[in-house]
Design a protein around this motif. Sequence first.
Motif, mmCIF file in Angstrom:
data_model
loop_
_atom_site.group_PDB
_atom_site.id
_atom_site.type_symbol
_atom_site.label_atom_id
_atom_site.label_comp_id
_atom_site.label_asym_id
_atom_site.label_seq_id
_atom_site.Cartn_x
_atom_site.Cartn_y
_atom_site.Cartn_z
ATOM 1 N N LYS A 220 0.843 -1.189 0.000
ATOM 2 C CA LYS A 220 0.000 0.000 0.000
ATOM 3 C C LYS A 220 0.882 1.245 0.000
ATOM 4 N N ASP A 221 0.411 2.274 -0.664
ATOM 5 C CA ASP A 221 1.139 3.546 -0.680
ATOM 6 C C ASP A 221 0.665 4.352 0.522
ATOM 7 N N THR A 222 1.402 4.258 1.626
ATOM 8 C CA THR A 222 0.942 4.820 2.896
ATOM 9 C C THR A 222 1.458 6.225 3.177
ATOM 10 N N SER A 224 2.878 10.156 1.414
ATOM 11 C CA SER A 224 2.935 11.019 0.246
ATOM 12 C C SER A 224 4.362 11.118 -0.269
ATOM 13 N N SER A 225 4.521 10.953 -1.558
ATOM 14 C CA SER A 225 5.858 11.035 -2.158
ATOM 15 C C SER A 225 6.420 12.465 -2.099
ATOM 16 N N ASP A 229 9.258 8.594 -0.019
ATOM 17 C CA ASP A 229 8.689 7.401 -0.637
ATOM 18 C C ASP A 229 8.412 6.365 0.458
ATOM 19 N N ALA A 230 7.230 5.776 0.416
ATOM 20 C CA ALA A 230 6.820 4.837 1.463
ATOM 21 C C ALA A 230 7.773 3.647 1.557
ATOM 22 N N TYR A 286 0.397 3.448 8.976
ATOM 23 C CA TYR A 286 1.166 3.909 7.826
ATOM 24 C C TYR A 286 2.301 2.944 7.463
ATOM 25 N N CYS A 288 3.064 -1.066 6.002
ATOM 26 C CA CYS A 288 2.435 -2.104 5.186
ATOM 27 C C CYS A 288 3.154 -3.435 5.392
#
Length: 445
Positions: A220-222, A224-225, A229-230, A286, A288
């Motif tokens: 999951k992209d938890t 914000s870039s 980066d997650a 936040y 994954c």
Amino acid sequence: MPQGLMLSDLAIAGALLVVAKLLRVHITLLQKIYIPSAVLAGLMGLAFGPAGFDVLPWTDTFTANAGLLTAALFSALGLATDVPSPKTVAQRAGSLWAFNQIASVSQWLFAAMLGWLVTSLFWPEINAGLGVTMSAGFMGGHGTSAVVGDIFGSLGWEDAFSISLTFATVGIFLSIGIGMLILQVALKLGWIKSFTSFNNMDDYERKGLVKPSEQQPVMKDTMSSLSVDAFAIHAALVVIVTAFSYVSADYLSSFHDKVQIPTFVTGFLGGMLIRIIAQQTKASKYLCDGAFNHASGMSTDYLIVFGISSIKITVLANYLAPMIVLALGGVLFTLWLVLWVAPRILGENWFEKGIFSWGWLTGTVAMGIALLRIVDPNMRSKVLDDYAIAYVPGSITDIFIISLMPFAMYHGMQWQALGVGLTYIALVLFIWRFVFNRTSKTATQ
């Protein structure tokens, strides 16, 4: 602190993995024997490395990479592991927990005692801890084999590293080969109605690929870039815990010259501690688990490549006869566990749970999943769900066994190890019979 992974070593291992996967996709024979790409890559690394044709430009320290990857593997596992409540374990996976504990502890004890017996009677010049390398390879796979090999190496028996990794590699083939024979026997005896043979698999399953329409995101992209980066944060946590595993293991081992704390223990516990802190502070929203699981999977694959590639063939020649005796004994004992003990403990869906257990008791959890999918492609038995619940309390026992058994056998404490192991098995049987069964009945009512 160990030396870091050299870029050239990593590139060679990566190239071997890519070539192995391409071969696995296009050669039917490799598909039929269900050989993992990492094992095939490791065998190529062995054939073309220092033990074979010696054409691969490995660095002089490439054998040390397996130890570092083992620490990373268990650190990532700890970061992805929740501790289930005793009530959940009892109601959902009590019987599987009990069987797993009995099977794993008894396999370690059987292998250790058999190794002690055969070395004492026939090969007194060989270290009495030989049997431990067999159980490490069979039940623990390449990760545990690297740990046990390193522990024996720190005690002065460096040959154990190659021996235990060889048992792990042989176990992969025994797991699938004999596992398929078990399925044939089960079909004739009526334990199962049918199973998915190789001919009934679709092209994607045979090649070890995921159908494009069924592919899922890795994580999951938890975050914000715009900030970070997650994946960078998840990778940072794995690296931090891995570094912590070395620092803390060195510190704890400094109190006594005969105490050596393995890095996989401090890595796993460190990862779990970070996870608990994240849950208490709500930061776990936040994070994954998919990223951590893939980090452990990636570490395992590269560990297998480096581990098999570093096996010393000349060492194995001196241990071949006792290794064959141990392997035969281990296979027979594990068959007894799966075909006699399992139906008396596991109850409903005992065979599905048993064939899965055969996979991880001789090869790896991945081999167990492969066999389970053949007999239960739709996963109606919920074996993996129950295993996930039973894994954490069971893993604590594994940590103690893996850490202490090599020391006990090396220092002549065989009877003490046997006594402690049998006492623990008796305790597990008591809990299963008088606690878990009663809790399960109450929950059903």
